[in-house]
Design a protein around this motif. Structure first.
Motif, PDB file in Angstrom:
ATOM      1  N   ARG A   1       7.077  -4.049  -7.272  1.00  0.00           N
ATOM      2  CA  ARG A   1       7.228  -3.868  -5.826  1.00  0.00           C
ATOM      3  C   ARG A   1       6.830  -2.451  -5.436  1.00  0.00           C
ATOM      4  O   ARG A   1       7.173  -1.494  -6.115  1.00  0.00           O
ATOM      5  CB  ARG A   1       8.668  -4.125  -5.402  1.00  0.00           C
ATOM      6  CG  ARG A   1       9.073  -5.568  -5.509  1.00  0.00           C
ATOM      7  CD  ARG A   1      10.486  -5.767  -4.944  1.00  0.00           C
ATOM      8  NE  ARG A   1      10.898  -7.130  -5.048  1.00  0.00           N
ATOM      9  CZ  ARG A   1      11.521  -7.658  -6.106  1.00  0.00           C
ATOM     10  NH1 ARG A   1      11.811  -6.904  -7.146  1.00  0.00           N
ATOM     11  NH2 ARG A   1      11.871  -8.926  -6.116  1.00  0.00           N
ATOM     12  N   GLU A   2       6.126  -2.336  -4.320  1.00  0.00           N
ATOM     13  CA  GLU A   2       5.733  -1.025  -3.807  1.00  0.00           C
ATOM     14  C   GLU A   2       6.963  -0.296  -3.285  1.00  0.00           C
ATOM     15  O   GLU A   2       7.679  -0.801  -2.430  1.00  0.00           O
ATOM     16  CB  GLU A   2       4.720  -1.198  -2.678  1.00  0.00           C
ATOM     17  CG  GLU A   2       4.292   0.104  -2.053  1.00  0.00           C
ATOM     18  CD  GLU A   2       3.396  -0.084  -0.841  1.00  0.00           C
ATOM     19  OE1 GLU A   2       3.307   0.867  -0.052  1.00  0.00           O
ATOM     20  OE2 GLU A   2       2.797  -1.159  -0.687  1.00  0.00           O
ATOM     21  N   VAL A   3       7.217   0.899  -3.808  1.00  0.00           N
ATOM     22  CA  VAL A   3       8.351   1.698  -3.350  1.00  0.00           C
ATOM     23  C   VAL A   3       7.912   2.967  -2.636  1.00  0.00           C
ATOM     24  O   VAL A   3       8.688   3.578  -1.907  1.00  0.00           O
ATOM     25  CB  VAL A   3       9.322   2.040  -4.503  1.00  0.00           C
ATOM     26  CG1 VAL A   3       9.997   0.772  -5.019  1.00  0.00           C
ATOM     27  CG2 VAL A   3       8.613   2.758  -5.635  1.00  0.00           C
ATOM     28  N   ALA A   4       6.645   3.370  -2.858  1.00  0.00           N
ATOM     29  CA  ALA A   4       6.113   4.555  -2.178  1.00  0.00           C
ATOM     30  C   ALA A   4       4.598   4.489  -2.224  1.00  0.00           C
ATOM     31  O   ALA A   4       4.025   3.708  -2.991  1.00  0.00           O
ATOM     32  CB  ALA A   4       6.612   5.837  -2.840  1.00  0.00           C
ATOM     33  N   ARG A   5       3.956   5.317  -1.381  1.00  0.00           N
ATOM     34  CA  ARG A   5       2.500   5.430  -1.391  1.00  0.00           C
ATOM     35  C   ARG A   5       2.080   6.793  -0.889  1.00  0.00           C
ATOM     36  O   ARG A   5       2.827   7.450  -0.167  1.00  0.00           O
ATOM     37  CB  ARG A   5       1.813   4.317  -0.603  1.00  0.00           C
ATOM     38  CG  ARG A   5       1.860   4.431   0.891  1.00  0.00           C
ATOM     39  CD  ARG A   5       0.942   3.461   1.630  1.00  0.00           C
ATOM     40  NE  ARG A   5       1.030   2.084   1.184  1.00  0.00           N
ATOM     41  CZ  ARG A   5       0.102   1.160   1.397  1.00  0.00           C
ATOM     42  NH1 ARG A   5      -0.991   1.469   2.050  1.00  0.00           N
ATOM     43  NH2 ARG A   5       0.246  -0.066   0.975  1.00  0.00           N
ATOM     44  N   ALA A   6       0.886   7.185  -1.302  1.00  0.00           N
ATOM     45  CA  ALA A   6       0.309   8.449  -0.863  1.00  0.00           C
ATOM     46  C   ALA A   6      -1.177   8.238  -0.638  1.00  0.00           C
ATOM     47  O   ALA A   6      -1.822   7.499  -1.387  1.00  0.00           O
ATOM     48  CB  ALA A   6       0.537   9.542  -1.895  1.00  0.00           C
ATOM     49  N   SER A   7      -1.709   8.890   0.384  1.00  0.00           N
ATOM     50  CA  SER A   7      -3.143   8.841   0.664  1.00  0.00           C
ATOM     51  C   SER A   7      -3.701  10.244   0.562  1.00  0.00           C
ATOM     52  O   SER A   7      -3.064  11.201   0.977  1.00  0.00           O
ATOM     53  CB  SER A   7      -3.397   8.290   2.066  1.00  0.00           C
ATOM     54  OG  SER A   7      -2.989   6.954   2.155  1.00  0.00           O
ATOM     55  N   GLY A   8      -4.892  10.348   0.000  1.00  0.00           N
ATOM     56  CA  GLY A   8      -5.519  11.645  -0.175  1.00  0.00           C
ATOM     57  C   GLY A   8      -5.287  12.150  -1.582  1.00  0.00           C
ATOM     58  O   GLY A   8      -4.515  11.575  -2.353  1.00  0.00           O
ATOM     59  N   GLY A   9      -5.973  13.222  -1.911  1.00  0.00           N
ATOM     60  CA  GLY A   9      -5.842  13.800  -3.239  1.00  0.00           C
ATOM     61  C   GLY A   9      -4.424  14.266  -3.515  1.00  0.00           C
ATOM     62  O   GLY A   9      -3.722  14.720  -2.626  1.00  0.00           O
ATOM     63  N   MET A  10      -4.001  14.114  -4.772  1.00  0.00           N
ATOM     64  CA  MET A  10      -2.648  14.507  -5.178  1.00  0.00           C
ATOM     65  C   MET A  10      -2.714  15.551  -6.280  1.00  0.00           C
ATOM     66  O   MET A  10      -3.564  15.482  -7.154  1.00  0.00           O
ATOM     67  CB  MET A  10      -1.863  13.299  -5.713  1.00  0.00           C
ATOM     68  CG  MET A  10      -1.560  12.241  -4.696  1.00  0.00           C
ATOM     69  SD  MET A  10      -0.662  10.849  -5.434  1.00  0.00           S
ATOM     70  CE  MET A  10       0.972  11.549  -5.572  1.00  0.00           C
ATOM     71  N   ASN A  11      -1.769  16.494  -6.247  1.00  0.00           N
ATOM     72  CA  ASN A  11      -1.613  17.423  -7.353  1.00  0.00           C
ATOM     73  C   ASN A  11      -0.427  16.968  -8.198  1.00  0.00           C
ATOM     74  O   ASN A  11       0.239  15.986  -7.872  1.00  0.00           O
ATOM     75  CB  ASN A  11      -1.461  18.866  -6.856  1.00  0.00           C
ATOM     76  CG  ASN A  11      -0.265  19.048  -5.953  1.00  0.00           C
ATOM     77  OD1 ASN A  11       0.785  18.430  -6.140  1.00  0.00           O
ATOM     78  ND2 ASN A  11      -0.407  19.912  -4.959  1.00  0.00           N
TER      79      ASN A  11
END
Length: 155
Positions: free
Chosen positions: A122-132
């Motif tokens: 199950r999806e619990v979080a998401r991020a868009s764009g480059g991540m460090n």
């Protein structure tokens, strides 16, 4: 008058650029309206193994990338390092061109987009764009508040 209009346009562009930069890699919890979100406990987990994603014992990073995306390559490297440092976390990169069904199903609008899944998929979080690395570890913490990520370094 043209100088004032030029100044207003320049300030608006600058403000938009600052806003855009601050959104890069920001981790958000899954929307409660998402059928895959943990806020909807009655929703069946998505069948990730059918799409070649082996779920981690605690968390899985599913990264949607494009072939000609430089931030995607950097994010893949970071997520690979984080998942290698945590035995219970896995990472799988998915090409958006090869997985259009998943792109539509999960509302992926840009690359890279990283979904953080729980052990059931199950999806619990998401991020868009480059991540460090700090953002990737924060994604694990947002998704699992009881854990304290280790190995945070400045990026």
């Amino acid at each position: 008058m043209p100088v004032v209009l030029l100044g207003v346009t320049l300030l608006a562009t600058l403000a938009l650029g600052v806003w855009w930069q601050r959104r890069q890699g920001v981790v958000r919890t899954a929307r409660s309206t998402s059928p895959r979100a943990t806020a909807n406990p009655g929703a069946a987990p998505f069948d990730w193994p059918a799409h070649g994603v082996a779920l981690g014992a605690r968390r899985t990073f599913v990264q949607f990338s494009a072939e000609l995306c430089a931030p995607c390559r950097a994010t893949a490297r970071v997520l690979g390092e984080v998942s290698a440092a945590h035995d219970d976390v896995t990472h799988r990169e998915m090409d958006v061109d090869d997985h259009l069904d998943l792109v539509r199903a999960f509302g992926i609008l840009r690359t890279p987009t990283v979904l953080v899944l729980d052990a059931e998929g199950r999806e619990v979080a998401r991020a868009s764009g480059g991540m460090n690395q700090a953002q990737a570890l924060a994604a694990l913490a947002v998704a699992d508040p009881g854990s304290v990520p280790t190995g945070v370094r400045d990026a």
